[in-house]
Design an enzyme around this catalytic site. Structure first.
Site, PDB file in Angstrom:
ATOM      1  N   GLU A   1      -8.597  -0.315  -0.270  1.00 16.49           N
ATOM      2  CA  GLU A   1      -9.127  -0.818  -1.536  1.00 16.49           C
ATOM      3  C   GLU A   1     -10.649  -0.818  -1.576  1.00 16.49           C
ATOM      4  O   GLU A   1     -11.242  -0.934  -2.651  1.00 16.49           O
ATOM      5  CB  GLU A   1      -8.612  -2.243  -1.791  1.00 16.49           C
ATOM      6  CG  GLU A   1      -7.130  -2.338  -2.098  1.00 16.49           C
ATOM      7  CD  GLU A   1      -6.758  -1.698  -3.428  1.00 16.49           C
ATOM      8  OE1 GLU A   1      -7.649  -1.537  -4.283  1.00 16.49           O
ATOM      9  OE2 GLU A   1      -5.579  -1.349  -3.612  1.00 16.49           O
TER      10      GLU A   1
ATOM     11  N   GLU B   1       4.734  -0.767  18.901  1.00 14.76           N
ATOM     12  CA  GLU B   1       3.867  -1.919  19.117  1.00 14.76           C
ATOM     13  C   GLU B   1       3.742  -2.286  20.594  1.00 14.76           C
ATOM     14  O   GLU B   1       2.794  -2.962  20.994  1.00 14.76           O
ATOM     15  CB  GLU B   1       4.370  -3.121  18.334  1.00 14.76           C
ATOM     16  CG  GLU B   1       5.666  -3.716  18.840  1.00 14.76           C
ATOM     17  CD  GLU B   1       6.030  -4.992  18.088  1.00 14.76           C
ATOM     18  OE1 GLU B   1       6.111  -6.036  18.750  1.00 14.76           O
ATOM     19  OE2 GLU B   1       6.214  -4.937  16.863  1.00 14.76           O
TER      20      GLU B   1
END
Length: 297
Positions: free
Chosen positions: A82, A113
């Site tokens: 953004e 992960e």
């Protein structure tokens, strides 16, 4: 065993979750969500430290990296992508890295992960330097992938930040600044996409927005460095210009045309009565701060 982690414990307020009617379920979720802002408030001093370091790094040509797995990685992506349209930053300034690669945004990559070595390799592949900042995001505070990235960042002298939801987290031992926002057990035990993720999104929004303010991307409380890339943003740019300069819609349209659709130089042009070239020069000399550019001679 992970049961010692706050994020993995059972929430006493929701032990009847499977027996509750719909309204009671969402009331329970809502009541728990009300505590998130208070948990974030408790760590504002550490968030401040992180922001000041990040701002300093970006002003010096460094970059900011968000590193995480699963939901944590996706939150980093949401915040990072953004920034270019909102603040006209280069995509390279704030970069997200997610365990398992970009495909993990849409589909979980099981086991990614747990790969500490890959975390190191992925951040190493971005040519990390001591000018950069790396934020490791992990609700549990023990995700090997994020820890691997922070360990390597420390090796090259980059500034490191940990963002987690447990006290005395393992990842915090590898961070120059640790942000441990304690939101308590989840309504759905262990589902850290809920309160933990909400808290982390709030903090990431604080970090990026406040950093951009400190970089001169905001005038008063307006997004003056918005990238005009579609009709909505063009109209927003005109509204901002009208609000700040008192211009009519037609004048704002003309000013933006003369300023190559860049709001900041358009403001300086109108406020100071200078050309686009002079406005750009003033903004460069004032490090992007509009008020300084207007006041300069």
């Amino acid at each position: 065993m992970l049961t010692y982690l706050t994020t993995e414990q059972r929430n006493e307020n929701s032990v009847r979750l499977d027996q509750m009617p719909t309204l009671e379920i969402i009331q329970t979720i809502n009541n728990e969500d009300k505590s998130i802002a208070e948990a974030v408030e408790a760590v504002l001093p550490n968030i401040t430290i992180a922001i000041d370091q990040i701002s300093k790094a970006l002003m010096g040509g460094g970059r900011l990296f968000y590193v995480g797995a699963g939901t944590s990685g996706r939150l980093g992506i949401l915040d990072a992508v953004e920034c270019p349209p909102t603040f006209m930053t280069s995509p390279s300034m704030i970069q997200p890295i997610i365990a398992g690669g970009n495909g993990a945004v849409y589909k979980a990559v099981e086991g990614a992960e747990d790969d500490e070595a890959q975390g190191k390799e992925d951040i190493k592949g971005r040519d990390l330097t001591d000018k950069d900042v790396v934020i490791g995001i992990t609700a549990s505070g023990r995700t090997p992938y994020a820890i691997g990235a922070l360990k390597y960042a420390n090796e090259v002298g980059a500034y490191t930040v940990s963002l987690t939801c447990n006290h005395n987290s393992l990842i915090s031992t590898f961070a120059d600044c640790s942000i441990e926002v304690i939101v308590g057990p989840e309504v759905l035990s262990g589902s850290t996409r809920m309160k933990a993720a909400t808290a982390h999104k709030m903090i990431l929004n604080m970090i990026s927005t406040t950093t951009m303010i400190k970089l001169g991307k905001v005038y008063e409380n307006l997004m003056v460095d918005v990238r005009v890339s579609n009709f909505k943003l063009l109209e927003r740019a005109k509204s901002i210009l009208m609000e700040i300069t008192g211009s009519s819609y037609e004048e704002a349209t003309q000013l933006l045309t003369e300023a190559n659709n860049e709001v900041k130089p358009a403001i300086v042009m109108k406020k100071s009565g200078v050309s686009f070239k002079e406005a750009k020069k003033r903004l460069k000399e004032s490090n992007g701060y509009v008020k300084k550019a207007i006041d300069s001679n």
